[in-house]
Design an enzyme around this catalytic site. Structure first.
Site, short mmCIF file in Angstrom:
data_model
loop_
_atom_site.label_atom_id
_atom_site.label_comp_id
_atom_site.label_asym_id
_atom_site.label_seq_id
_atom_site.Cartn_x
_atom_site.Cartn_y
_atom_site.Cartn_z
N GLY A 109 48.70 13.95 -21.45
CA GLY A 109 49.25 14.13 -20.10
C GLY A 109 50.24 15.29 -20.03
N GLU A 132 43.66 12.34 -26.98
CA GLU A 132 43.24 11.03 -26.46
C GLU A 132 42.06 10.45 -27.23
OE1 GLU A 132 44.11 13.61 -24.60
OE2 GLU A 132 45.08 12.96 -22.72
N1 CO8 Z 1 53.85 7.67 -25.96
C1 CO8 Z 1 54.89 6.92 -26.36
N2 CO8 Z 1 55.74 7.27 -27.35
C2 CO8 Z 1 55.53 8.46 -27.95
C3 CO8 Z 1 54.46 9.29 -27.58
C4 CO8 Z 1 53.60 8.86 -26.53
N3 CO8 Z 1 52.57 9.63 -26.07
N4 CO8 Z 1 54.49 10.40 -28.36
C5 CO8 Z 1 55.55 10.25 -29.19
N5 CO8 Z 1 56.18 9.09 -28.94
C6 CO8 Z 1 57.37 8.54 -29.62
C7 CO8 Z 1 57.04 8.01 -31.00
O1 CO8 Z 1 56.52 6.70 -30.91
C8 CO8 Z 1 58.40 8.07 -31.68
O2 CO8 Z 1 59.17 6.99 -31.22
P1 CO8 Z 1 60.05 6.13 -32.30
O3 CO8 Z 1 61.06 7.13 -32.83
O4 CO8 Z 1 60.66 5.07 -31.45
O5 CO8 Z 1 59.09 5.67 -33.33
C9 CO8 Z 1 59.02 9.33 -31.07
O6 CO8 Z 1 58.28 9.60 -29.86
C10 CO8 Z 1 58.90 10.53 -31.99
O7 CO8 Z 1 57.54 10.69 -32.34
P2 CO8 Z 1 57.03 10.79 -33.87
O8 CO8 Z 1 57.98 10.10 -34.79
O9 CO8 Z 1 55.61 10.36 -33.89
O10 CO8 Z 1 57.16 12.36 -34.08
P3 CO8 Z 1 56.27 13.30 -35.02
O11 CO8 Z 1 56.89 14.65 -34.98
O12 CO8 Z 1 56.06 12.66 -36.34
O13 CO8 Z 1 54.83 13.36 -34.29
C11 CO8 Z 1 53.35 13.65 -32.42
C12 CO8 Z 1 54.73 13.95 -33.03
C13 CO8 Z 1 52.27 14.30 -33.25
C14 CO8 Z 1 53.34 14.23 -31.01
C15 CO8 Z 1 53.13 12.12 -32.38
O14 CO8 Z 1 54.29 11.51 -31.81
C16 CO8 Z 1 51.94 11.70 -31.58
O15 CO8 Z 1 50.84 11.79 -32.07
N6 CO8 Z 1 52.17 11.24 -30.31
C17 CO8 Z 1 51.12 10.77 -29.47
C18 CO8 Z 1 50.33 11.91 -28.89
C19 CO8 Z 1 49.20 11.39 -28.02
O16 CO8 Z 1 48.31 10.71 -28.47
N7 CO8 Z 1 49.24 11.77 -26.73
C20 CO8 Z 1 48.24 11.39 -25.77
C21 CO8 Z 1 48.62 10.12 -25.10
S1 CO8 Z 1 47.35 9.50 -24.05
C22 CO8 Z 1 47.45 10.48 -22.66
O17 CO8 Z 1 48.25 11.35 -22.56
C23 CO8 Z 1 46.46 10.14 -21.60
C24 CO8 Z 1 46.65 11.04 -20.37
C25 CO8 Z 1 46.28 10.29 -19.16
C26 CO8 Z 1 46.87 10.84 -17.91
C27 CO8 Z 1 48.35 11.18 -17.95
C28 CO8 Z 1 49.21 10.13 -17.29
C29 CO8 Z 1 50.71 10.46 -17.46
#
Ligand code: CO8
Length: 258
Positions: A109, A132
């Site tokens: 997103g 995704e």
């Molecule tokens: N949702 C919720 N929490 C998240 C998300 C997310 N998308 N991304 C990161 N966070 C949180 C982590 O859970 C973590 O929280 P905590 O410290 O409490 O554990 C904090 O942010 C820091 O993240 P990381 O420790 O994972 O940090 P890294 O540097 O190790 O990794 C990444 C960074 C690679 C970005 C990793 O966090 C990741 O893979 N995040 C998810 C990315 C993802 O899959 N995004 C797609 C989500 S689905 C989507 O967007 C569908 C779109 C639909 C329409 C849009 C509507 C708004």
């Protein structure tokens, strides 16, 4: 503007700033945050003191996607009833230029928000992508459509199927972003660029945006007819007289947006 929980806003030198402000979760976009972003954009669109809108992210990421925690337990009927993507459609109705400045991750997103903006400045550490597919879903806020219109079908499928990230350098080469900037300078350069645009004739910016957007969906013939009407329309503006008189009188124009 006040009362927002997940973003902050300000107006400076005719630039309306929206800062995504959930840095602890890399600005993951929950539903309320998306509503706030859209309301802020619409409010700036109606605010006479704002000529350009600038979207940035607080912390080390622009936005790492939709908030996975919020939607993990949802069913399809929840989405149908919430109709949350109707809010995303409203971004396309904003008439003023929307610039975004991206550092770190712009995923899912977050990348869709970038693609919904008009111009993109990015730090050299920016990474774009649609992960995704790795969590069993797909983009839902325009990602498959906007990326395909930008890159063509073959490359869009490659990124959407693999979830591979696009580096800032690749994004520049592919025309996804307008300019690559060093991370330390991103904020200043983005503000400078937004201010520069804010000095241009506001109605020209508006009519150009509308016409360019038509080019994406219209045939060339229909688009040219549309462009022509907007060209004619600008000759009803005070700024057209001011701009042309200033040229003739060899002085800088003062545009009012009327
Ligand atoms: N949702 C919720 N929490 C998240 C998300 C997310 N998308 N991304 C990161 N966070 C949180 C982590 O859970 C973590 O929280 P905590 O410290 O409490 O554990 C904090 O942010 C820091 O993240 P990381 O420790 O994972 O940090 P890294 O540097 O190790 O990794 C990444 C960074 C690679 C970005 C990793 O966090 C990741 O893979 N995040 C998810 C990315 C993802 O899959 N995004 C797609 C989500 S689905 C989507 O967007 C569908 C779109 C639909 C329409 C849009 C509507 C708004």
């Amino acid at each position: 503007m006040s009362g927002f929980e997940f973003i902050s806003t300000s107006v400076n030198d005719q630039v309306g700033s929206i800062i995504l402000n959930r840095p602890k979760v890399l600005n993951a976009l929950n539903r309320k945050m998306v509503s706030e972003i859209v309301v802020a954009m619409e409010t700036f669109d109606q605010n006479e003191d704002v000529r350009v809108i600038l979207v940035t992210g607080e912390g080390r990421a622009f936005a790492a996607g939709a908030d996975i925690d919020e939607m993990a337990e949802d069913g399809s009927i929840d989405f149908e009833l919430l109709n949350q993507f109707a809010e995303w459609d409203r971004i396309a109705l904003v008439k003023k230029p929307i610039i975004c400045a991206v550092q770190g991750f712009a995923l899912g997103g977050g990348f869709e928000l970038v693609l919904a903006c008009d111009m993109v400045l990015a730090a050299e550490d920016a990474e774009f992508g649609f992960p995704e597919v790795n969590i069993g879903v797909m983009p839902g806020a325009g990602g498959t459509q906007r990326l395909t219109k930008l890159l063509g079908r073959t490359q869009a499928l490659q990124y959407l199927w693999t979830g591979d990230r696009i580096t800032a350098k690749e994004a520049e080469a592919k025309g996804i972003i307008n300019k690559l900037i060093s991370p330390e300078l991103l904020k200043d350069e983005a503000e400078k660029f937004a201010k520069r645009l804010s000095k241009q004739a506001p109605l020209s910016l508006r009519m150009i945006k509308e016409s360019v957007n038509k080019a994406v969906d219209y045939s060339l013939y229909e688009g040219m007819q549309f462009e022509r009407k907007n060209f004619y329309l600008l000759f009803s503006s005070e700024d057209q007289k001011e701009g042309m008189n200033a040229f003739i009188e060899k002085r800088r124009p003062k545009f009012k947006g009327k």
